[in-house]
Write a protein that holds these residues in place. Structure first.
Motif, PDB file in Angstrom:
ATOM      1  N   ASP A 138       0.830  -1.196   0.000  1.00 34.50           N
ATOM      2  CA  ASP A 138       0.000   0.000   0.000  1.00 34.50           C
ATOM      3  C   ASP A 138       0.871   1.256   0.000  1.00 34.50           C
ATOM      4  O   ASP A 138       1.780   1.371   0.836  1.00 34.50           O
ATOM      5  N   ALA A 178       0.123   4.120   1.028  1.00 33.19           N
ATOM      6  CA  ALA A 178      -0.086   4.883   2.270  1.00 33.19           C
ATOM      7  C   ALA A 178       0.890   4.444   3.356  1.00 33.19           C
ATOM      8  O   ALA A 178       1.356   5.268   4.150  1.00 33.19           O
ATOM      9  N   ALA A 179       1.240   3.154   3.389  1.00 31.71           N
ATOM     10  CA  ALA A 179       2.186   2.649   4.391  1.00 31.71           C
ATOM     11  C   ALA A 179       3.567   3.267   4.157  1.00 31.71           C
ATOM     12  O   ALA A 179       4.265   3.627   5.110  1.00 31.71           O
ATOM     13  N   ARG A 236       4.107   6.158   2.660  1.00 29.82           N
ATOM     14  CA  ARG A 236       3.974   7.587   3.004  1.00 29.82           C
ATOM     15  C   ARG A 236       4.023   7.779   4.519  1.00 29.82           C
ATOM     16  O   ARG A 236       4.596   8.745   5.012  1.00 29.82           O
ATOM     17  N   ASP A 237       3.412   6.865   5.268  1.00 27.29           N
ATOM     18  CA  ASP A 237       3.435   6.937   6.737  1.00 27.29           C
ATOM     19  C   ASP A 237       4.875   6.851   7.242  1.00 27.29           C
ATOM     20  O   ASP A 237       5.285   7.618   8.106  1.00 27.29           O
ATOM     21  N   LEU A 238       5.622   5.917   6.678  1.00 28.28           N
ATOM     22  CA  LEU A 238       7.018   5.727   7.100  1.00 28.28           C
ATOM     23  C   LEU A 238       7.852   6.969   6.801  1.00 28.28           C
ATOM     24  O   LEU A 238       8.776   7.310   7.536  1.00 28.28           O
ATOM     25  N   CYS A 240       7.136   9.916   7.247  1.00 22.85           N
ATOM     26  CA  CYS A 240       6.953  10.966   8.253  1.00 22.85           C
ATOM     27  C   CYS A 240       7.974  10.867   9.377  1.00 22.85           C
ATOM     28  O   CYS A 240       8.187  11.830  10.107  1.00 22.85           O
ATOM     29  N   GLU A 241       8.579   9.699   9.560  1.00 17.03           N
ATOM     30  CA  GLU A 241       9.576   9.531  10.628  1.00 17.03           C
ATOM     31  C   GLU A 241      10.776  10.415  10.327  1.00 17.03           C
ATOM     32  O   GLU A 241      11.231  10.469   9.183  1.00 17.03           O
ATOM     33  N   HIS A 254      13.477   9.233   8.068  1.00 16.67           N
ATOM     34  CA  HIS A 254      13.153   8.927   6.672  1.00 16.67           C
ATOM     35  C   HIS A 254      12.656  10.129   5.892  1.00 16.67           C
ATOM     36  O   HIS A 254      12.206  10.004   4.763  1.00 16.67           O
ATOM     37  N   ARG A 255      12.740  11.289   6.496  1.00 15.78           N
ATOM     38  CA  ARG A 255      12.182  12.483   5.852  1.00 15.78           C
ATOM     39  C   ARG A 255      12.875  12.832   4.542  1.00 15.78           C
ATOM     40  O   ARG A 255      12.275  13.431   3.671  1.00 15.78           O
ATOM     41  N   ARG A 258       2.682  -6.675   5.807  1.00 17.80           N
ATOM     42  CA  ARG A 258       2.246  -5.510   5.037  1.00 17.80           C
ATOM     43  C   ARG A 258       2.835  -5.451   3.643  1.00 17.80           C
ATOM     44  O   ARG A 258       2.673  -4.461   2.948  1.00 17.80           O
TER      45      ARG A 258
END
Ligand SMILES: [Zn+2]
Ligand SMILES: [Zn+2]
Length: 229
Positions: free
Chosen positions: A77, A79-80, A82-84, A86-87, A90-91, A109
Motif C-alpha cells: 500500500d 499509504a504505508a 507515506r506513513d514511514l 513521516c519519521e 526517513h524524511r 504488510r
C-alpha cells in the motif's frame, strides 16, 4: 499466482508484483549514474533501477532466505510508505514504485523479494516543508556514491543539484514525479515591510507618546503645586 496453494512460505512470481518503498537517491562519484540506497537494512549498498537483491550480511545464499532478513522489501500500500516517510529518519527519502519478481516471501504488510524494477520515483518535500523540486548534494554518502537530498527551489538555491528529469535519465527510470507536500502550503508570504502595518504602528506609538506627555505634564503640575506650598 492466486489459488489456495499460493500462500506458501516461499513463492515465485514470473509476473511482476507492484509495491511501494522508501529509498535514498544516490549519485555516482563520476556523476554518470544514479541509484538508490535502503533506508533501514542495507544502507551502505546502492542498487540500480533494475537489480537483484544481495544478502545485506555478506552471505552467499539466495535472497530472500528464510534464515535471514535480507532481500528487497516493499509495502503493498502506498499509504504505508507515506506513513514511514513521516519519521524523522526517513524524511529525506524518496518514494519508489516498484515491480517485484523472482522468489519472494510475504510479510504482514508487503513482500520480501529477490528482483526489483523501479517503475517510478516520487519526490516529496524539502526539509523546510515546501514541495521539493530538485535533488541536491546532501554532503553524505557511501564509497563511490553521494547521497542526494530533496530540496525546494529556495533551500536548493546555489547548491549543486539534479532536476527530476536528469535524475530519471541517470537512474534509468522514466517516471520521476514531484509529489509535493500533502498539506496546504501558504499561498503567499507577507511582505517584510507592510506599509499598512508600519503606518498603524506609527499611529499607535504617536498616541502612546501623547499620553505619556500628558501624564508628565500633570506630574510636573502636581510637583510644582507641592513645591509651591
Ligand atoms: Zn541474507
Ligand atoms: Zn526548502
Amino acid at each position: 499466482m492466486g489459488g489456495p496453494f499460493a500462500r506458501g512460505p516461499r513463492e515465485h512470481s514470473d509476473e511482476p508484483l507492484p509495491g511501494f518503498k522508501l529509498a535514498y537517491p544516490m549519485l555516482a562519484a563520476d556523476g554518470r549514474a544514479c541509484g538508490f540506497s535502503g533506508v533501514t537494512l542495507g544502507r551502505a549498498h546502492v542498487y540500480r533501477a533494475v537489480d537483484d537483491a544481495l544478502c545485506a550480511h555478506g552471505s552467499r545464499h539466495a535472497c530472500p532466505s528464510r534464515w535471514c532478513d535480507c532481500g528487497f522489501y516493499c509495502f503493498h500500500d502506498i499509504a504505508a510508505a507515506r506513513d514511514l516517510a513521516c519519521e524523522p529518519d526517513h524524511r529525506n527519502a524518496v518514494l519508489l514504485e516498484i515491480a517485484a519478481s523472482g522468489r519472494y516471501r510475504r510479510y504482514e504488510r508487503g513482500l520480501r523479494y529477490a528482483r526489483q524494477r523501479v517503475t517510478a520515483v516520487r519526490i516529496g518535500r524539502c526539509e523546510c516543508g515546501r514541495a521539493a523540486e530538485q535533488l541536491a548534494d546532501s554532503g553524505a554518502g557511501t564509497v563511490g556514491w553521494r547521497k542526494l537530498l530533496p530540496v525546494c527551489a529556495r533551500c536548493g538555491a546555489g547548491r549543486p543539484a539534479l532536476d527530476p528529469a536528469r535524475f530519471g535519465e541517470l537512474a534509468q527510470v522514466s517516471r520521476v514525479l514531484l509529489d509535493g507536500p500533502p498539506v496546504e502550503a501558504p499561498t503567499a508570504t507577507p511582505p517584510a515591510e507592510d506599509p499598512g502595518t508600519v503606518a498603524l504602528l506609527s499611529a499607535e506609538i504617536a498616541v502612546l507618546h501623547a499620553r505619556l506627555d500628558e501624564a508628565l505634564t500633570r506630574l510636573d503640575a502636581l510637583e510644582s503645586r507641592q513645591n509651591g506650598r
